[in-house]
Design a protein around this motif. Structure first.
Motif, PDB file in Angstrom:
ATOM      1  N   ALA A 141      65.122  37.149  11.727  1.00  0.00           N
ATOM      2  CA  ALA A 141      65.296  36.215  10.620  1.00  0.00           C
ATOM      3  C   ALA A 141      66.008  36.899   9.455  1.00  0.00           C
ATOM      4  N   THR A 142      66.829  36.122   8.761  1.00  0.00           N
ATOM      5  CA  THR A 142      67.498  36.589   7.554  1.00  0.00           C
ATOM      6  C   THR A 142      67.248  35.579   6.441  1.00  0.00           C
ATOM      7  N   TRP A 143      67.270  36.071   5.203  1.00  0.00           N
ATOM      8  CA  TRP A 143      67.063  35.215   4.034  1.00  0.00           C
ATOM      9  C   TRP A 143      68.103  35.554   2.987  1.00  0.00           C
ATOM     10  N   LEU A 144      68.553  34.538   2.275  1.00  0.00           N
ATOM     11  CA  LEU A 144      69.387  34.719   1.091  1.00  0.00           C
ATOM     12  C   LEU A 144      68.595  34.213  -0.103  1.00  0.00           C
ATOM     13  N   PHE A 145      68.484  35.041  -1.131  1.00  0.00           N
ATOM     14  CA  PHE A 145      67.791  34.702  -2.368  1.00  0.00           C
ATOM     15  C   PHE A 145      68.769  34.820  -3.525  1.00  0.00           C
ATOM     16  N   ASP A 146      68.511  34.096  -4.615  1.00  0.00           N
ATOM     17  CA  ASP A 146      69.266  34.309  -5.845  1.00  0.00           C
ATOM     18  C   ASP A 146      69.014  35.728  -6.321  1.00  0.00           C
ATOM     19  N   PHE A 147      70.043  36.398  -6.811  1.00  0.00           N
ATOM     20  CA  PHE A 147      69.896  37.778  -7.256  1.00  0.00           C
ATOM     21  C   PHE A 147      68.887  37.878  -8.400  1.00  0.00           C
ATOM     22  N   GLU A 148      68.877  36.888  -9.269  1.00  0.00           N
ATOM     23  CA  GLU A 148      67.975  36.888 -10.416  1.00  0.00           C
ATOM     24  C   GLU A 148      66.666  36.163 -10.120  1.00  0.00           C
ATOM     25  N   SER A 149      66.249  36.112  -8.879  1.00  0.00           N
ATOM     26  CA  SER A 149      65.067  35.339  -8.480  1.00  0.00           C
ATOM     27  C   SER A 149      63.749  35.997  -8.850  1.00  0.00           C
ATOM     28  N   GLY A 150      63.791  37.230  -9.316  1.00  0.00           N
ATOM     29  CA  GLY A 150      62.559  37.950  -9.587  1.00  0.00           C
ATOM     30  C   GLY A 150      62.156  38.829  -8.427  1.00  0.00           C
ATOM     31  N   LEU A 151      62.805  38.629  -7.284  1.00  0.00           N
ATOM     32  CA  LEU A 151      62.584  39.489  -6.133  1.00  0.00           C
ATOM     33  C   LEU A 151      63.159  40.856  -6.472  1.00  0.00           C
ATOM     34  N   SER A 152      62.454  41.889  -6.154  1.00  0.00           N
ATOM     35  CA  SER A 152      62.942  43.238  -6.430  1.00  0.00           C
ATOM     36  C   SER A 152      64.301  43.429  -5.775  1.00  0.00           C
ATOM     37  N   SER A 153      65.260  43.924  -6.532  1.00  0.00           N
ATOM     38  CA  SER A 153      66.597  44.133  -5.964  1.00  0.00           C
ATOM     39  C   SER A 153      66.573  45.185  -4.870  1.00  0.00           C
ATOM     40  N   ARG A 154      65.490  45.943  -4.777  1.00  0.00           N
ATOM     41  CA  ARG A 154      65.358  46.912  -3.689  1.00  0.00           C
ATOM     42  C   ARG A 154      64.936  46.234  -2.386  1.00  0.00           C
ATOM     43  N   ALA A 155      64.545  44.961  -2.462  1.00  0.00           N
ATOM     44  CA  ALA A 155      64.055  44.246  -1.286  1.00  0.00           C
ATOM     45  C   ALA A 155      65.179  43.672  -0.435  1.00  0.00           C
ATOM     46  N   GLY A 215      71.482  34.290  17.641  1.00  0.00           N
ATOM     47  CA  GLY A 215      70.065  34.193  17.989  1.00  0.00           C
ATOM     48  C   GLY A 215      69.120  34.394  16.819  1.00  0.00           C
ATOM     49  N   TRP A 216      69.651  34.700  15.646  1.00  0.00           N
ATOM     50  CA  TRP A 216      68.832  34.892  14.448  1.00  0.00           C
ATOM     51  C   TRP A 216      68.863  33.617  13.605  1.00  0.00           C
ATOM     52  N   ASP A 217      67.816  33.437  12.779  1.00  0.00           N
ATOM     53  CA  ASP A 217      67.742  32.307  11.853  1.00  0.00           C
ATOM     54  C   ASP A 217      68.143  32.762  10.463  1.00  0.00           C
ATOM     55  N   LEU A 218      68.721  31.838   9.700  1.00  0.00           N
ATOM     56  CA  LEU A 218      69.045  32.073   8.288  1.00  0.00           C
ATOM     57  C   LEU A 218      68.282  31.066   7.452  1.00  0.00           C
ATOM     58  N   ASP A 219      67.510  31.556   6.492  1.00  0.00           N
ATOM     59  CA  ASP A 219      66.787  30.714   5.537  1.00  0.00           C
ATOM     60  C   ASP A 219      67.423  30.957   4.171  1.00  0.00           C
ATOM     61  N   ASP A 220      68.258  30.024   3.737  1.00  0.00           N
ATOM     62  CA  ASP A 220      68.959  30.155   2.456  1.00  0.00           C
ATOM     63  C   ASP A 220      68.062  29.611   1.358  1.00  0.00           C
ATOM     64  N   ARG A 221      67.496  30.491   0.560  1.00  0.00           N
ATOM     65  CA  ARG A 221      66.569  30.108  -0.500  1.00  0.00           C
ATOM     66  C   ARG A 221      67.206  30.165  -1.880  1.00  0.00           C
ATOM     67  N   ARG A 222      68.536  30.180  -1.920  1.00  0.00           N
ATOM     68  CA  ARG A 222      69.224  30.170  -3.213  1.00  0.00           C
ATOM     69  C   ARG A 222      69.123  28.783  -3.823  1.00  0.00           C
ATOM     70  N   ALA A 223      69.103  28.745  -5.152  1.00  0.00           N
ATOM     71  CA  ALA A 223      69.087  27.464  -5.859  1.00  0.00           C
ATOM     72  C   ALA A 223      70.433  26.785  -5.652  1.00  0.00           C
ATOM     73  N   MET A 224      70.370  25.536  -5.314  1.00  0.00           N
ATOM     74  CA  MET A 224      71.604  24.778  -5.129  1.00  0.00           C
ATOM     75  C   MET A 224      71.923  24.034  -6.417  1.00  0.00           C
ATOM     76  N   GLN A 225      73.185  24.055  -6.814  1.00  0.00           N
ATOM     77  CA  GLN A 225      73.616  23.317  -7.987  1.00  0.00           C
ATOM     78  C   GLN A 225      74.633  22.288  -7.541  1.00  0.00           C
ATOM     79  N   LEU A 226      74.324  21.033  -7.808  1.00  0.00           N
ATOM     80  CA  LEU A 226      75.230  19.948  -7.463  1.00  0.00           C
ATOM     81  C   LEU A 226      76.219  19.771  -8.603  1.00  0.00           C
ATOM     82  N   LEU A 227      77.477  19.945  -8.306  1.00  0.00           N
ATOM     83  CA  LEU A 227      78.526  19.784  -9.309  1.00  0.00           C
ATOM     84  C   LEU A 227      79.199  18.438  -9.071  1.00  0.00           C
TER      85      LEU A 227
END
Length: 74
Positions: free
Chosen positions: A24-38, A55-67
Motif C-alpha cells: 500500500a502507498t499513501w499520499l498526504f498533504d505536506f503540511e498535514s501535520g504528519l512528520s515529514s520524516r514519515a 498490484g499495490w494500492d494507492l490511498d490519496d489522502r490529500r485535500a482536494m480543492q475544486l476550482l
C-alpha cells in the motif's frame, strides 16, 4: 531544515508513504501535520503523476480543492 521533492528538488506539496507488507502507498498533504520524516516529499507534479507498483494500492489522502471557472456558473 527545508525538505525538497526527492525527484526534482522543487518545494514539496505532498508526502509519499508506503508499507511493503500491505502493498500500500499513501499520499498526504505536506503540511498535514504528519512528520515529514514519515514519508518522501514530492512536488505537486510528481505527486499527481505518481502511480504505485503493479498490484499495490494507492490511498490519496490529500485535500482536494475544486476550482470553478466563473464563466461556467451560469
Amino acid at each position: 531544515m527545508n525538505r525538497l521533492c526527492v525527484r526534482c528538488a522543487r518545494p514539496p506539496s505532498s508526502l509519499l508513504a508506503y508499507d511493503y507488507d500491505q502493498k500500500a502507498t499513501w499520499l498526504f498533504d505536506f503540511e498535514s501535520g504528519l512528520s515529514s520524516r514519515a514519508g518522501h516529499p514530492l512536488c505537486e507534479a510528481h505527486a499527481n503523476g505518481f502511480t504505485p507498483p503493479l498490484g499495490w494500492d494507492l490511498d490519496d489522502r490529500r485535500a482536494m480543492q475544486l476550482l470553478l471557472n466563473p464563466t461556467e456558473l451560469g
